[in-house]
Scaffold this active site. Sequence first.
Site, PDB file in Angstrom:
ATOM      1  N   ARG A 261      -2.403  14.599  -3.213  1.00 23.42           N
ATOM      2  CA  ARG A 261      -2.715  14.234  -4.607  1.00 23.42           C
ATOM      3  C   ARG A 261      -3.744  15.226  -5.178  1.00 23.42           C
ATOM      4  O   ARG A 261      -3.627  15.666  -6.323  1.00 23.42           O
ATOM      5  CB  ARG A 261      -3.297  12.816  -4.664  1.00 23.42           C
ATOM      6  CG  ARG A 261      -2.246  11.752  -4.404  1.00 23.42           C
ATOM      7  CD  ARG A 261      -2.858  10.349  -4.321  1.00 23.42           C
ATOM      8  NE  ARG A 261      -1.829   9.337  -4.209  1.00 23.42           N
ATOM      9  CZ  ARG A 261      -1.946   8.218  -3.524  1.00 23.42           C
ATOM     10  NH1 ARG A 261      -3.051   7.955  -2.860  1.00 23.42           N
ATOM     11  NH2 ARG A 261      -0.956   7.347  -3.488  1.00 23.42           N
TER      12      ARG A 261
ATOM     13  N   ARG B 242     -11.502  -8.447   1.970  1.00 19.07           N
ATOM     14  CA  ARG B 242     -10.936  -7.337   2.749  1.00 19.07           C
ATOM     15  C   ARG B 242     -11.005  -7.651   4.236  1.00 19.07           C
ATOM     16  O   ARG B 242     -10.108  -7.306   4.998  1.00 19.07           O
ATOM     17  CB  ARG B 242     -11.733  -6.061   2.467  1.00 19.07           C
ATOM     18  CG  ARG B 242     -11.190  -5.267   1.317  1.00 19.07           C
ATOM     19  CD  ARG B 242     -11.887  -3.937   1.200  1.00 19.07           C
ATOM     20  NE  ARG B 242     -11.349  -2.950   2.119  1.00 19.07           N
ATOM     21  CZ  ARG B 242     -11.884  -1.755   2.313  1.00 19.07           C
ATOM     22  NH1 ARG B 242     -12.941  -1.396   1.665  1.00 19.07           N
ATOM     23  NH2 ARG B 242     -11.345  -0.916   3.157  1.00 19.07           N
TER      24      ARG B 242
ATOM     25  N   HIS C 155      -9.627   7.166   4.192  1.00 19.26           N
ATOM     26  CA  HIS C 155      -8.514   7.148   3.241  1.00 19.26           C
ATOM     27  C   HIS C 155      -8.881   6.093   2.211  1.00 19.26           C
ATOM     28  O   HIS C 155      -8.924   4.909   2.512  1.00 19.26           O
ATOM     29  CB  HIS C 155      -7.214   6.787   3.956  1.00 19.26           C
ATOM     30  CG  HIS C 155      -6.103   6.382   3.025  1.00 19.26           C
ATOM     31  ND1 HIS C 155      -5.584   7.225   2.077  1.00 19.26           N
ATOM     32  CD2 HIS C 155      -5.421   5.224   2.901  1.00 19.26           C
ATOM     33  CE1 HIS C 155      -4.626   6.604   1.408  1.00 19.26           C
ATOM     34  NE2 HIS C 155      -4.505   5.385   1.899  1.00 19.26           N
TER      35      HIS C 155
ATOM     36  N   ASP D 174      -4.005  11.688   0.275  1.00 17.10           N
ATOM     37  CA  ASP D 174      -5.067  11.961  -0.708  1.00 17.10           C
ATOM     38  C   ASP D 174      -5.152  13.469  -0.959  1.00 17.10           C
ATOM     39  O   ASP D 174      -5.336  13.910  -2.094  1.00 17.10           O
ATOM     40  CB  ASP D 174      -6.443  11.483  -0.196  1.00 17.10           C
ATOM     41  CG  ASP D 174      -6.404  10.097   0.398  1.00 17.10           C
ATOM     42  OD1 ASP D 174      -7.223   9.271   0.043  1.00 17.10           O
ATOM     43  OD2 ASP D 174      -5.526   9.848   1.258  1.00 17.10           O
TER      44      ASP D 174
HETATM   45  P1  6V0 Z   1       5.575  -4.280   2.120  1.00 25.42           P
HETATM   46  O1  6V0 Z   1       6.640  -3.831   1.179  1.00 25.42           O
HETATM   47  O2  6V0 Z   1       4.977  -5.627   1.991  1.00 25.42           O
HETATM   48  O3  6V0 Z   1       6.157  -4.085   3.603  1.00 25.42           O
HETATM   49  C1  6V0 Z   1       5.521  -4.541   4.753  1.00 25.42           C
HETATM   50  C2  6V0 Z   1       6.614  -4.886   5.738  1.00 25.42           C
HETATM   51  O4  6V0 Z   1       5.993  -5.242   6.979  1.00 25.42           O
HETATM   52  C3  6V0 Z   1       7.491  -6.057   5.293  1.00 25.42           C
HETATM   53  O5  6V0 Z   1       8.859  -5.705   5.307  1.00 25.42           O
HETATM   54  C4  6V0 Z   1       7.181  -7.142   6.339  1.00 25.42           C
HETATM   55  O6  6V0 Z   1       8.296  -7.982   6.625  1.00 25.42           O
HETATM   56  C5  6V0 Z   1       6.793  -6.287   7.541  1.00 25.42           C
HETATM   57  N1  6V0 Z   1       6.052  -7.021   8.551  1.00 25.42           N
HETATM   58  C6  6V0 Z   1       5.083  -7.940   8.372  1.00 25.42           C
HETATM   59  N2  6V0 Z   1       4.696  -8.409   9.565  1.00 25.42           N
HETATM   60  C7  6V0 Z   1       5.422  -7.780  10.516  1.00 25.42           C
HETATM   61  C8  6V0 Z   1       5.473  -7.825  11.935  1.00 25.42           C
HETATM   62  N3  6V0 Z   1       4.673  -8.636  12.629  1.00 25.42           N
HETATM   63  N4  6V0 Z   1       6.360  -7.043  12.561  1.00 25.42           N
HETATM   64  C9  6V0 Z   1       7.169  -6.227  11.882  1.00 25.42           C
HETATM   65  N5  6V0 Z   1       7.158  -6.128  10.544  1.00 25.42           N
HETATM   66  C10 6V0 Z   1       6.289  -6.894   9.874  1.00 25.42           C
HETATM   67  O7  6V0 Z   1       4.346  -3.245   2.065  1.00 25.42           O
HETATM   68  P2  6V0 Z   1       4.428  -1.674   1.771  1.00 25.42           P
HETATM   69  O8  6V0 Z   1       5.598  -1.110   2.469  1.00 25.42           O
HETATM   70  O9  6V0 Z   1       4.270  -1.435   0.316  1.00 25.42           O
HETATM   71  O10 6V0 Z   1       3.088  -1.155   2.490  1.00 25.42           O
HETATM   72  C11 6V0 Z   1       2.986  -1.179   3.889  1.00 25.42           C
HETATM   73  C12 6V0 Z   1       1.592  -0.763   4.330  1.00 25.42           C
HETATM   74  O11 6V0 Z   1       1.383   0.622   4.061  1.00 25.42           O
HETATM   75  C13 6V0 Z   1       0.457  -1.493   3.601  1.00 25.42           C
HETATM   76  O12 6V0 Z   1      -0.547  -1.813   4.541  1.00 25.42           O
HETATM   77  C14 6V0 Z   1      -0.035  -0.456   2.611  1.00 25.42           C
HETATM   78  O13 6V0 Z   1      -1.364  -0.684   2.209  1.00 25.42           O
HETATM   79  C15 6V0 Z   1       0.119   0.790   3.440  1.00 25.42           C
HETATM   80  N6  6V0 Z   1       0.108   2.072   2.720  1.00 25.42           N
HETATM   81  C16 6V0 Z   1      -0.547   3.094   3.301  1.00 25.42           C
HETATM   82  C17 6V0 Z   1      -0.614   4.343   2.704  1.00 25.42           C
HETATM   83  C18 6V0 Z   1      -1.362   5.454   3.382  1.00 25.42           C
HETATM   84  O14 6V0 Z   1      -1.523   6.545   2.810  1.00 25.42           O
HETATM   85  N7  6V0 Z   1      -1.841   5.250   4.592  1.00 25.42           N
HETATM   86  C19 6V0 Z   1       0.034   4.561   1.477  1.00 25.42           C
HETATM   87  C20 6V0 Z   1       0.730   3.545   0.908  1.00 25.42           C
HETATM   88  C21 6V0 Z   1       0.782   2.204   1.469  1.00 25.42           C
END
Ligand code: 6V0
Length: 332
Positions: free
Chosen positions: A168, A105, A192, A165
């Site tokens: 949910r 992590r 979270h 959360d």
């Molecule tokens: P994903 O589908 O991998 O999307 C991440 C995006 O970030 C991709 O399109 C990448 O290209 C883009 N990215 C990476 N580096 C950069 C950069 N330097 N500049 C701009 N864009 C970049 O991940 P997903 O959308 O599923 O999740 C995104 C994040 O949200 C993760 O960290 C999850 O853990 C988090 N979440 C948080 C939640 C909350 O309640 N806070 C809930 C769900 C997911």
Amino acid sequence: QAFFKPICNTEPPSPTKRHTKISIIGTGNVGMAITQTILTQDLCDEIALVDAKPDKLRGEMLDLQHGAAFLPRTKIKASVDYDVTVGSDLCIVTAGARQIPGESRLNLMQRNLSLFKCIIPPLAKYSPDSVLLIVSNPVDVLTYVAWKLSGFPSNRVIGSGTNLDSSRFRFLIADHLDVNAQDVQAYIVGEHGDSSVALWSSISVGGVPLLSLLERQQIAYEKATLEKIHKEVVESAYEVISLKGYTSWAIGYSAASLARTILRDQRRIHPVSVLAKGFHGIQDGDVFLSLPAQLGRSGVLGVTNVHLTEEEVEQLRSSAKTILEVQNQLGI
Ligand code: 6V0
């Protein structure tokens, strides 16, 4: 020749009606679910999308623009360059590195820290008066990182925290009692994720305090049942991820609901990640974790004085300790 012939001298736009702009950084599953919810709910005049992958970014922009005939009128722009975000009222950060199998992590956190060093300073430069809403995980630590890197006052840096959360939690309680989740007032606070704290003592349904109702009606309320509901909340993200690969719709609604409260100055109370130092005896270090906070146009307006039992305070402090331990290893 102009397309429209004016029928009379049109009034200049009212100075009170201003153009609102939201920037969304990261157009992955979460960023796009948030964008689509914001669009359908008509929350702003302009959306700017930023991602590191130019093809994916342009594809998402075009796909949304092609829905214009069915949507409220919103200008959609996209670029890998942060100048597209200029003048935003709200910047929502969802960009995040994905955990590599076997990666710790802390290592993931270090990679996200490097990523935020490329994202937050340009956002702060182009939109110095904006509110930053952090969604990327681990959201509490990254909200602290965003606060440090932006130089913004703490009221303008918010983590989506336990807003999801809590939703949910409200769903599961509503399901259990067969009532509408919107009539359930219930908060999950703290981190979270794994060390979150369920505030059982303050749950009410339609204004009726839940625990005293159960006691009055002599329904033997079993602690084990309540703990099972909280455990289900904590495990639900893992379950959704194991089933469909990621979570998106609920966080889309959750973040859009925060955007509405902030941009429309609704002054609603949401459990979100805020600078928690000084609340409920949290004194050591600058730590962001979720507490029920009133939000409006200038970000966090205040934190409610919710009553916590001694056990809940203890759990909250331990949640703060967990977050601080990660934070201290980052060297920021
Ligand atoms: P994903 O589908 O991998 O999307 C991440 C995006 O970030 C991709 O399109 C990448 O290209 C883009 N990215 C990476 N580096 C950069 C950069 N330097 N500049 C701009 N864009 C970049 O991940 P997903 O959308 O599923 O999740 C995104 C994040 O949200 C993760 O960290 C999850 O853990 C988090 N979440 C948080 C939640 C909350 O309640 N806070 C809930 C769900 C997911």
